[in-house]
Motif scaffolding. Structure first.
Motif, PDB file in Angstrom:
ATOM      1  N   UNK A  98       0.823  -1.204   0.000  1.00 34.15           N
ATOM      2  CA  UNK A  98       0.000   0.000   0.000  1.00 34.15           C
ATOM      3  C   UNK A  98       0.859   1.258   0.000  1.00 34.15           C
ATOM      4  N   UNK A  99       1.919   1.261   0.796  1.00 35.92           N
ATOM      5  CA  UNK A  99       2.772   2.442   0.916  1.00 35.92           C
ATOM      6  C   UNK A  99       3.756   2.587  -0.231  1.00 35.92           C
ATOM      7  N   UNK A 100       3.866   1.560  -1.072  1.00 33.82           N
ATOM      8  CA  UNK A 100       4.740   1.661  -2.254  1.00 33.82           C
ATOM      9  C   UNK A 100       3.911   1.616  -3.532  1.00 33.82           C
ATOM     10  N   UNK A 101       2.608   1.953  -3.396  1.00 37.32           N
ATOM     11  CA  UNK A 101       1.707   2.174  -4.525  1.00 37.32           C
ATOM     12  C   UNK A 101       1.294   0.919  -5.288  1.00 37.32           C
ATOM     13  N   UNK A 242      10.812   7.280   4.790  1.00 40.66           N
ATOM     14  CA  UNK A 242       9.691   7.322   3.850  1.00 40.66           C
ATOM     15  C   UNK A 242       8.611   8.309   4.278  1.00 40.66           C
ATOM     16  N   UNK A 243       8.461   8.559   5.587  1.00 39.35           N
ATOM     17  CA  UNK A 243       7.399   9.451   6.075  1.00 39.35           C
ATOM     18  C   UNK A 243       7.794  10.922   5.999  1.00 39.35           C
ATOM     19  N   UNK A 278      11.860   6.516  -1.665  1.00 37.14           N
ATOM     20  CA  UNK A 278      10.971   5.553  -1.001  1.00 37.14           C
ATOM     21  C   UNK A 278      10.127   4.773  -1.998  1.00 37.14           C
ATOM     22  N   UNK A 279      10.184   5.149  -3.275  1.00 34.68           N
ATOM     23  CA  UNK A 279       9.395   4.456  -4.286  1.00 34.68           C
ATOM     24  C   UNK A 279       7.918   4.789  -4.241  1.00 34.68           C
ATOM     25  N   UNK A 280       7.567   5.968  -3.714  1.00 27.41           N
ATOM     26  CA  UNK A 280       6.157   6.361  -3.598  1.00 27.41           C
ATOM     27  C   UNK A 280       5.790   7.334  -4.713  1.00 27.41           C
ATOM     28  N   UNK A 281       5.220   6.794  -5.784  1.00 27.98           N
ATOM     29  CA  UNK A 281       4.820   7.645  -6.904  1.00 27.98           C
ATOM     30  C   UNK A 281       3.717   8.615  -6.496  1.00 27.98           C
ATOM     31  N   UNK A 282       2.844   8.181  -5.579  1.00 30.28           N
ATOM     32  CA  UNK A 282       1.748   9.044  -5.153  1.00 30.28           C
ATOM     33  C   UNK A 282       2.276  10.285  -4.438  1.00 30.28           C
TER      34      UNK A 282
END
Length: 539
Positions: A98-101, A242-243, A278-282
């Motif tokens: 969920x956290x990595x989209x 990541x946060x 972090x790899x979070x595109x969002x």
């Protein structure tokens, strides 16, 4: 020789170190517990140590390694016949996804966890909570509220105060999305109070940064800055890289709204870098949009377009992967911002010339009317609109004395003016567009009979969108005052355009005429609806 410590003792020690936010020591103890349990065949201890180590690795930005640890935890638990621990591993794996989209994968893991270990009230509380987060991301606030409500009930029934704090935090998130700011603040305060009491520093940081977003929405910028700075300090202490992206994004928004543009740029760029790491595109898309808004505010239009396009591309990538992330509303916001940027850029091009001010806006409106008359779809109409706003962007390189010359231009001067379509393409070379506007910018002065410039295109070689903007451009030039002549009346302008009817295809000319007729009918209808002054009749 020193006797090896039991795996269970190492696991208990690691959990205590993790709660005390001694993450390096906790990771080392989990690794020792894994080695010891693997040697003695203690499946339950091995599975739990693997799962807890996965959480630490994920928070450090090592999400690929974390996923592998979760998968191994699940396999060990299933082999050992411990369904509840297998479900715990799936729930954690879903959270990481969920956290990595990888939202579709997350849903699958959560539902499997619920099926496998749903008889456990504490596990059910956590899975319902995660499914609520998923629904929130997808834009389904009603489902999110229902999931969070069930999660809170299960936590309360389990007498789990810490779980209740997580539920309160998530209820605050969905309340914020619904713009119920009083409720959001109440939930964040409840969650923060418990998080501080039980020593969950990570949850404390999340409460602070998300409450900061409420402060921004309410224009309480100093409160927002204080919360975000404190959250950053907490995340640094916990080691959760990541946060930090979200906290930097909030700080960037605060500094932008309070006019500290250099600080805003620095914080928003940090947010993007952290989201990428972090790899979070969002998160990267959200921060890119905020940076674009900053550049729009300070007139750096090319950079604004660059980051708007980056945000759009990231949202589209999430959507295209069928990850079910709700992006329609975000894309609508992006398009609105995009049009505002190109409109302002078009106006800035004209700002030095009182004769042509408003030209791009008028051309855009007329061109869209022509496109609509030709039956073009919404995307094509938007392409025409954006191209019209920027069709003269290359004129920034034309000397001011030529643009504003009160007499006819010499052949050399006109040759300079004729370069503006080419210069426009050069100025926009580094900008990617979600609409195909560059043919409009280069070829809006091409003519159907081959007499145009800069490439002497002829007939169907000229894209219809460029012809549409071209005919709207000529019409506006004829019907507005210029340094070298007054505006022509409508009938004279149309007669002049008829003299040069070979400049456009018959289809474009017909649609242009239809758009004019439709506009005049609309104006007459509006006039007819205007209230007439009352007339006092004599008796």
């Amino acid at each position: 020789m020193k006797a090896a410590r039991p795996a269970a003792d190492l696991l208990i020690e690691a959990r205590a170190l993790e709660r005390a936010v001694c993450m390096d020591a906790a990771a080392a103890s989990y690794e020792a517990a894994i080695a010891a349990a693997d040697a003695t065949g203690e499946c339950a201890v091995l599975s739990e140590a693997l799962r807890r180590l996965a959480i630490i690795r994920h928070h450090r930005g090592e999400s690929a390694a974390a996923r592998e640890l979760c998968r191994r935890s699940h396999a060990v638990a299933r082999d050992g016949g411990t369904n509840l621990l297998a479900a715990e591993a799936l729930n954690t794996l879903g959270g990481i996804c969920l956290e990595t989209d990888a939202v579709a994968d997350a849903r699958h893991h959560f539902l499997c966890a619920l099926e496998l270990g749903g008889e456990s009230r504490p596990l059910r509380a956590r899975v319902e909570q995660n499914l609520g987060i998923l629904a929130n991301i997808q834009g389904d606030c009603d489902e999110a509220l229902a999931r969070y409500g069930r999660s809170l009930e299960a936590y309360r029934a389990s007498d789990d105060e810490h779980g209740c704090a997580i539920a309160y935090h998530n209820l605050g998130m969905v309340s914020f999305d619904r713009q119920e700011f009083d409720s959001a603040e109440r939930y964040f305060r409840q969650s923060l109070e418990i998080a501080q009491r039980v020593g969950d520093a990570y949850l404390e940081g999340l409460c602070l940064v998300n409450h900061a977003k409420v402060h921004v929405a309410r224009e309480r910028y100093e409160d927002a800055r204080g919360n975000a700075e404190t959250a950053l300090a907490v995340f640094d202490r916990v080691g959760v890289e990541s946060a930090k992206a979200d906290a930097y994004r909030v700080l960037g928004m605060v500094y932008r709204e309070t006019g500290r543009h250099a600080l805003a740029e620095s914080r928003l760029r940090s947010a993007i870098d952290l989201a990428v790491a972090a790899g979070s595109a969002l998160n990267e898309a959200e921060a890119s949009r905020e940076l674009a808004l900053l550049y729009q505010a300070i007139g750096r239009n090319q950079e604004a377009l660059k980051f708007l396009n980056s945000a759009r591309r990231l949202f589209r990538r999430l959507d295209a992967r069928v990850d079910l992330v709700y992006v329609e509303g975000k894309e609508a916001e992006l398009e609105t911002t995009y049009l505002a940027v190109v409109r302002e850029w078009g106006q800035s091009i004209e700002s030095a010339d009182t004769y042509t001010f408003g030209h791009c806006e008028r051309v855009a409106r007329r061109a869209v009317a022509v496109a609509e008359a030709m039956g073009m779809d919404e995307h094509a109409q938007t392409t025409v609109r954006v191209g019209a706003y920027l069709h003269d962007v290359g004129k920034v390189r034309v000397p001011h004395e030529i643009l504003n010359k009160p007499d006819q231009l010499t052949s050399d001067e006109f040759a300079v003016v004729q370069m503006h379509p080419v210069w426009g393409i050069e100025l926009l070379a580094a900008v990617e567009f979600p609409w195909d506007i560059k043919p409009i910018i280069r070829w809006h002065h091409e003519r159907h009979d081959g007499s145009g410039y800069p490439d002497r295109l002829r007939g169907d070689e000229i894209p219809v969108s460029a012809q549409i903007v071209g005919i709207a451009d000529v019409y506006d030039a004829l019907t507005t005052t210029r340094p070298y002549r007054p505006a022509l009346p409508l009938e004279h302008a149309l007669a002049e355009m008829d003299r040069f009817r070979g400049w456009w295809s018959e289809a474009v000319r017909a649609a242009f005429r239809k758009s004019l007729a439709d506009t005049r009918v609309s104006e007459l209808m509006v006039f007819a609806k205007q209230p007439r002054p009352a007339i006092a009749l004599s008796a």
